[in-house]
Design a protein around this motif. Structure first.
Motif, mmCIF file in Angstrom:
data_model
loop_
_atom_site.group_PDB
_atom_site.id
_atom_site.type_symbol
_atom_site.label_atom_id
_atom_site.label_comp_id
_atom_site.label_asym_id
_atom_site.label_seq_id
_atom_site.Cartn_x
_atom_site.Cartn_y
_atom_site.Cartn_z
ATOM 1 N N VAL A 1 7.178 -11.521 -2.511
ATOM 2 C CA VAL A 1 8.328 -13.050 -3.269
ATOM 3 C C VAL A 1 7.790 -14.255 -3.433
ATOM 4 C CG1 VAL A 1 10.850 -13.808 -3.361
ATOM 5 C CG2 VAL A 1 10.661 -11.148 -3.029
ATOM 6 N N ASP A 2 7.595 -14.823 -3.792
ATOM 7 C CA ASP A 2 7.260 -16.363 -4.085
ATOM 8 C C ASP A 2 8.165 -16.835 -5.505
ATOM 9 O OD1 ASP A 2 6.279 -19.006 -3.692
ATOM 10 O OD2 ASP A 2 3.684 -17.209 -3.792
ATOM 11 N N LEU A 3 9.182 -17.589 -4.704
ATOM 12 C CA LEU A 3 10.027 -18.404 -5.282
ATOM 13 C C LEU A 3 8.971 -20.077 -5.993
ATOM 14 C CD1 LEU A 3 13.138 -17.644 -4.505
ATOM 15 C CD2 LEU A 3 11.860 -16.747 -6.675
ATOM 16 N N ASP A 4 7.942 -20.436 -4.932
ATOM 17 C CA ASP A 4 7.472 -21.243 -5.007
ATOM 18 C C ASP A 4 6.145 -21.701 -5.785
ATOM 19 O OD1 ASP A 4 8.959 -23.189 -3.287
ATOM 20 O OD2 ASP A 4 7.545 -22.519 -1.675
ATOM 21 N N ASN A 5 5.814 -20.787 -6.535
ATOM 22 C CA ASN A 5 4.718 -20.245 -7.815
ATOM 23 C C ASN A 5 5.112 -20.713 -8.581
ATOM 24 O OD1 ASN A 5 2.287 -19.793 -8.547
ATOM 25 N ND2 ASN A 5 1.989 -17.074 -7.705
ATOM 26 N N LYS A 6 4.334 -21.023 -9.465
ATOM 27 C CA LYS A 6 4.996 -21.648 -10.468
ATOM 28 C C LYS A 6 4.196 -21.029 -11.605
ATOM 29 C CE LYS A 6 6.673 -25.942 -9.852
ATOM 30 N NZ LYS A 6 8.014 -26.608 -9.927
ATOM 31 N N ASP B 1 15.533 -13.556 -8.526
ATOM 32 C CA ASP B 1 14.871 -13.553 -6.855
ATOM 33 C C ASP B 1 13.555 -13.427 -6.028
ATOM 34 O OD1 ASP B 1 18.222 -13.470 -7.342
ATOM 35 O OD2 ASP B 1 18.157 -11.922 -7.377
ATOM 36 N N ARG B 2 13.107 -13.801 -7.269
ATOM 37 C CA ARG B 2 11.339 -12.807 -6.963
ATOM 38 C C ARG B 2 10.491 -13.586 -7.356
ATOM 39 N NH1 ARG B 2 13.691 -8.230 -8.915
ATOM 40 N NH2 ARG B 2 11.756 -8.170 -10.677
ATOM 41 N N ARG B 3 10.869 -14.443 -8.607
ATOM 42 C CA ARG B 3 9.881 -15.382 -8.894
ATOM 43 C C ARG B 3 10.112 -16.498 -9.579
ATOM 44 N NH1 ARG B 3 7.865 -11.752 -6.524
ATOM 45 N NH2 ARG B 3 6.581 -10.168 -8.227
ATOM 46 N N SER B 4 9.768 -17.219 -9.831
ATOM 47 C CA SER B 4 10.425 -19.029 -10.181
ATOM 48 C C SER B 4 10.331 -19.118 -12.167
ATOM 49 C CB SER B 4 9.767 -19.654 -10.022
ATOM 50 O OG SER B 4 7.968 -19.768 -10.512
ATOM 51 N N PRO B 5 11.381 -19.386 -12.411
ATOM 52 C CA PRO B 5 11.472 -19.734 -13.640
ATOM 53 C C PRO B 5 9.967 -19.679 -14.445
ATOM 54 C CG PRO B 5 13.276 -20.726 -12.504
ATOM 55 C CD PRO B 5 12.343 -20.433 -11.584
ATOM 56 N N GLU B 6 9.326 -20.995 -13.601
ATOM 57 C CA GLU B 6 8.620 -21.153 -14.864
ATOM 58 C C GLU B 6 6.839 -20.114 -14.612
ATOM 59 O OE1 GLU B 6 9.788 -25.497 -12.646
ATOM 60 O OE2 GLU B 6 10.002 -22.728 -12.062
ATOM 61 N N TRP B 7 6.620 -19.526 -13.047
ATOM 62 C CA TRP B 7 6.021 -18.106 -13.481
ATOM 63 C C TRP B 7 6.384 -17.212 -14.458
ATOM 64 C CZ3 TRP B 7 5.985 -13.195 -12.931
ATOM 65 C CH2 TRP B 7 4.421 -12.429 -12.190
ATOM 66 N N VAL B 8 7.983 -16.679 -14.591
ATOM 67 C CA VAL B 8 7.746 -16.468 -15.558
ATOM 68 C C VAL B 8 7.691 -16.465 -16.938
ATOM 69 C CG1 VAL B 8 10.044 -14.632 -16.510
ATOM 70 C CG2 VAL B 8 10.101 -14.875 -14.127
#
Length: 159
Positions: free
Chosen positions: A48-53, A103-110
């Protein structure tokens, strides 16, 4: 003649059903029986990485507190048209379940995964880990516009 053919057929049947003779030989031995592998791979899973864009055109995306129902409706229509072939809402399929994706990914990543799956699969460590976890089933580029991708992203918030 019939008796000879019958005798040979019965003889062949008996010979083929006979027990195996095991010969003990010194040296190298090969066992063809299936054995359970005692080594079990440690399943690393996808972090889980919410900082990765991610890798792609979206550098910053902040969702407003309220869900935009109009965008979510357009996103649902787009999701139902192209995403359901590989993604279910709350169950693994060809691709991961998308319920709770934020909850697992940032909006930018998605957004970057939706817009730039090729680049993400080549360069992003999480996308590479997902590719491995899902048996190298690649996410195809659907050539969505940023607005269409944003609509899908808004719909994913409602799940």
């Amino acid at each position: 003649m019939k008796k000879i053919v019958m005798f040979l057929a019965i003889g062949a049947l008996i010979a083929s059903c006979g027990g195996k003779k095991e010969e003990k030989k010194d040296g190298f031995e090969v066992s063809r029986t299936k054995t359970e592998d005692t080594k079990k791979e440690a399943k690393e899973g996808v972090p889980v990485d919410l900082d990765n864009k991610g890798v792609g055109p979206i550098k910053n995306l902040e969702f407003p507190d309220e869900i935009n129902e109009e965008m979510a409706a357009r996103g649902k229509a787009k999701y139902d048209a192209i995403c359901v072939a590989c993604h279910m809402i709350d169950q693994r399929m060809i691709g991961p379940a998308l319920k709770g994706v934020y909850d697992r990914r940032s909006p930018e990543w998605v957004m970057n995964m939706i817009l730039n799956p090729d680049g993400m699969l080549k360069e992003d460590p999480i996308a590479k880990a997902l590719l491995k976890e899902y048996n190298n089933a690649i996410m195809l580029n659907q050539n969505l516009t940023e607005d269409e991708a944003r609509d899908v992203a808004e719909y994913l918030r409602t799940l």
